[in-house]
Design a protein around this motif. Structure first.
Motif, PDB file in Angstrom:
ATOM      1  N   GLN A   1       0.832  -1.129  -0.048  1.00  0.00           N
ATOM      2  CA  GLN A   1       0.199  -0.057  -0.054  1.00  0.00           C
ATOM      3  C   GLN A   1       0.924   1.180  -0.056  1.00  0.00           C
ATOM      4  OE1 GLN A   1      -3.653   0.318  -0.025  1.00  0.00           O
ATOM      5  NE2 GLN A   1      -3.003   2.473   0.018  1.00  0.00           N
ATOM      6  N   SER A   2       0.648   2.088  -0.824  1.00  0.00           N
ATOM      7  CA  SER A   2       1.776   3.259  -0.948  1.00  0.00           C
ATOM      8  C   SER A   2       0.483   4.572  -0.989  1.00  0.00           C
ATOM      9  CB  SER A   2       2.579   3.510  -2.202  1.00  0.00           C
ATOM     10  OG  SER A   2       1.897   3.326  -3.514  1.00  0.00           O
ATOM     11  N   ILE A   3       0.832   5.667  -0.458  1.00  0.00           N
ATOM     12  CA  ILE A   3       0.115   6.819  -0.572  1.00  0.00           C
ATOM     13  C   ILE A   3       1.165   8.136  -0.890  1.00  0.00           C
ATOM     14  CG2 ILE A   3      -1.318   8.515   0.796  1.00  0.00           C
ATOM     15  CD1 ILE A   3      -2.148   6.274   2.516  1.00  0.00           C
ATOM     16  N   GLY A   4       0.766   8.756  -1.723  1.00  0.00           N
ATOM     17  CA  GLY A   4       1.615   9.829  -2.169  1.00  0.00           C
ATOM     18  C   GLY A   4       1.059  11.232  -2.434  1.00  0.00           C
ATOM     19  N   SER A   5       1.891  12.246  -3.020  1.00  0.00           N
ATOM     20  CA  SER A   5       1.334  13.618  -3.057  1.00  0.00           C
ATOM     21  C   SER A   5       0.142  13.319  -4.207  1.00  0.00           C
ATOM     22  CB  SER A   5       2.788  14.671  -3.521  1.00  0.00           C
ATOM     23  OG  SER A   5       3.122  14.028  -4.914  1.00  0.00           O
ATOM     24  N   PHE A   6      -0.662  14.709  -4.281  1.00  0.00           N
ATOM     25  CA  PHE A   6      -1.750  14.903  -5.436  1.00  0.00           C
ATOM     26  C   PHE A   6      -2.828  13.905  -4.829  1.00  0.00           C
ATOM     27  CE2 PHE A   6       2.163  15.623  -7.782  1.00  0.00           C
ATOM     28  CZ  PHE A   6       2.353  16.932  -7.491  1.00  0.00           C
ATOM     29  N   LYS A   7      -2.763  13.327  -3.689  1.00  0.00           N
ATOM     30  CA  LYS A   7      -3.914  12.538  -3.352  1.00  0.00           C
ATOM     31  C   LYS A   7      -3.774  11.102  -4.136  1.00  0.00           C
ATOM     32  CE  LYS A   7      -6.855  15.750  -1.263  1.00  0.00           C
ATOM     33  NZ  LYS A   7      -8.260  16.498  -0.923  1.00  0.00           N
ATOM     34  N   SER A   8      -2.708  10.539  -4.258  1.00  0.00           N
ATOM     35  CA  SER A   8      -2.227   9.275  -5.018  1.00  0.00           C
ATOM     36  C   SER A   8      -2.125   8.112  -3.911  1.00  0.00           C
ATOM     37  CB  SER A   8      -1.079   9.408  -5.632  1.00  0.00           C
ATOM     38  OG  SER A   8      -1.255  10.623  -6.605  1.00  0.00           O
ATOM     39  N   GLN A   9      -2.703   7.173  -4.463  1.00  0.00           N
ATOM     40  CA  GLN A   9      -2.590   5.905  -3.603  1.00  0.00           C
ATOM     41  C   GLN A   9      -2.375   4.651  -4.762  1.00  0.00           C
ATOM     42  OE1 GLN A   9      -6.206   4.732  -1.553  1.00  0.00           O
ATOM     43  NE2 GLN A   9      -7.524   5.589  -3.202  1.00  0.00           N
ATOM     44  N   ASN A  10      -1.749   3.753  -4.101  1.00  0.00           N
ATOM     45  CA  ASN A  10      -1.650   2.315  -4.787  1.00  0.00           C
ATOM     46  C   ASN A  10      -1.891   1.168  -3.824  1.00  0.00           C
ATOM     47  OD1 ASN A  10      -0.926   3.142  -7.737  1.00  0.00           O
ATOM     48  ND2 ASN A  10       0.947   4.256  -6.323  1.00  0.00           N
ATOM     49  N   SER A  11      -2.757   0.366  -4.266  1.00  0.00           N
ATOM     50  CA  SER A  11      -2.724  -0.992  -3.752  1.00  0.00           C
ATOM     51  C   SER A  11      -2.580  -2.128  -4.633  1.00  0.00           C
ATOM     52  CB  SER A  11      -4.014  -0.948  -2.937  1.00  0.00           C
ATOM     53  OG  SER A  11      -4.524   0.175  -2.197  1.00  0.00           O
ATOM     54  N   LEU A  12      -1.552  -2.966  -4.027  1.00  0.00           N
ATOM     55  CA  LEU A  12      -1.122  -4.105  -4.802  1.00  0.00           C
ATOM     56  C   LEU A  12      -1.472  -5.357  -3.840  1.00  0.00           C
ATOM     57  CD1 LEU A  12       2.239  -2.380  -6.041  1.00  0.00           C
ATOM     58  CD2 LEU A  12      -0.139  -2.426  -7.229  1.00  0.00           C
ATOM     59  N   PHE A  13      -1.767  -6.488  -4.458  1.00  0.00           N
ATOM     60  CA  PHE A  13      -1.889  -7.720  -3.646  1.00  0.00           C
ATOM     61  C   PHE A  13      -1.498  -8.846  -4.897  1.00  0.00           C
ATOM     62  CE2 PHE A  13      -4.301 -11.474  -2.447  1.00  0.00           C
ATOM     63  CZ  PHE A  13      -3.644 -11.626  -1.050  1.00  0.00           C
ATOM     64  N   LYS A  14      -0.822  -9.975  -4.277  1.00  0.00           N
ATOM     65  CA  LYS A  14      -0.180 -10.997  -5.017  1.00  0.00           C
ATOM     66  C   LYS A  14      -0.259 -12.344  -4.289  1.00  0.00           C
ATOM     67  CE  LYS A  14       3.971 -11.526  -6.034  1.00  0.00           C
ATOM     68  NZ  LYS A  14       5.508 -11.179  -6.907  1.00  0.00           N
ATOM     69  N   ILE A  15      -0.904 -13.206  -4.828  1.00  0.00           N
ATOM     70  CA  ILE A  15      -0.749 -14.541  -3.942  1.00  0.00           C
ATOM     71  C   ILE A  15      -0.486 -15.691  -5.099  1.00  0.00           C
ATOM     72  CG2 ILE A  15      -3.083 -15.000  -4.227  1.00  0.00           C
ATOM     73  CD1 ILE A  15      -2.783 -16.653  -1.758  1.00  0.00           C
ATOM     74  N   ASN A  16       0.780 -16.310  -4.981  1.00  0.00           N
ATOM     75  CA  ASN A  16       1.520 -17.308  -5.668  1.00  0.00           C
ATOM     76  C   ASN A  16       1.285 -18.644  -4.912  1.00  0.00           C
ATOM     77  OD1 ASN A  16       1.922 -15.545  -7.673  1.00  0.00           O
ATOM     78  ND2 ASN A  16       4.085 -15.474  -7.319  1.00  0.00           N
TER      79      ASN A  16
END
Length: 170
Positions: free
Chosen positions: A51-66
């Motif tokens: 999970q990442s949060i950045g400037s300009f109200k940016s967000q990224n959510s990543l999930f992986k299962i192998n």
């Protein structure tokens, strides 16, 4: 549009320039960019969440299962990315500080891959990739921003079945 491809979905990238791309595909005289995922046959279970949060109200959510074993491997990857993308900049045409508005986006996607090792020389794989992208397209800085609002929607669904046969070259 390469900006729509989440790097999280790809294990490796190969770039072939010019006619060298013909060794892997047909008809790519200008070159090719190959997005590559490979199963880890020794993998039993791998889980990753970011999970990442950045400037300009940016967000990224990543999930992986192998998960899998020596015969079958499965991989599922999910992502969500969004940003309001409103920011101030120096507008040299108006000699003032302006605010870039209507430049936000959101993207979400799902990639599932299943690999079956038939024997040491043959594998079959299936992949299913779904992605939805919504982007505001900001006006040129010479145009009054509130007078021109445009959006772009890109939805993709890709399904691939692949058979690989590994032979010794003589």
């Amino acid at each position: 549009d390469f900006s729509l491809i989440p790097a999280f979905f790809v294990d490796d990238i190969h770039i072939n320039y010019g006619s060298s791309s013909l060794q892997e595909t047909s008809g790519g005289l200008g070159g090719s960019i190959n997005l590559i995922n490979k199963p880890n046959w020794k993998n039993r279970l791998e889980i990753q969440a970011v999970q990442s949060i950045g400037s300009f109200k940016s967000q990224n959510s990543l999930f992986k299962i192998n998960y899998g074993n020596l015969k079958v491997q499965s991989s599922t990857k999910l992502f969500y990315s969004a940003s309001e993308n409103n920011f101030e900049f120096y507008n040299y045409l108006k000699d003032t500080i302006s605010t870039r508005k209507f430049a936000g986006f959101n993207s979400k996607g799902f990639l599932h891959e299943t690999y079956l090792r038939i024997n040491q020389k043959n594998t079959i794989s299936g992949r299913f990739w779904v992605q939805m992208n919504y982007r505001n397209l900001p006006a040129n800085i010479t145009v009054e921003e509130d007078s021109l609002i445009a959006t772009q929607v890109d939805n993709t669904h890709k399904a691939i079945i692949e058979w690989n046969n590994y032979m010794k070259s003589e």
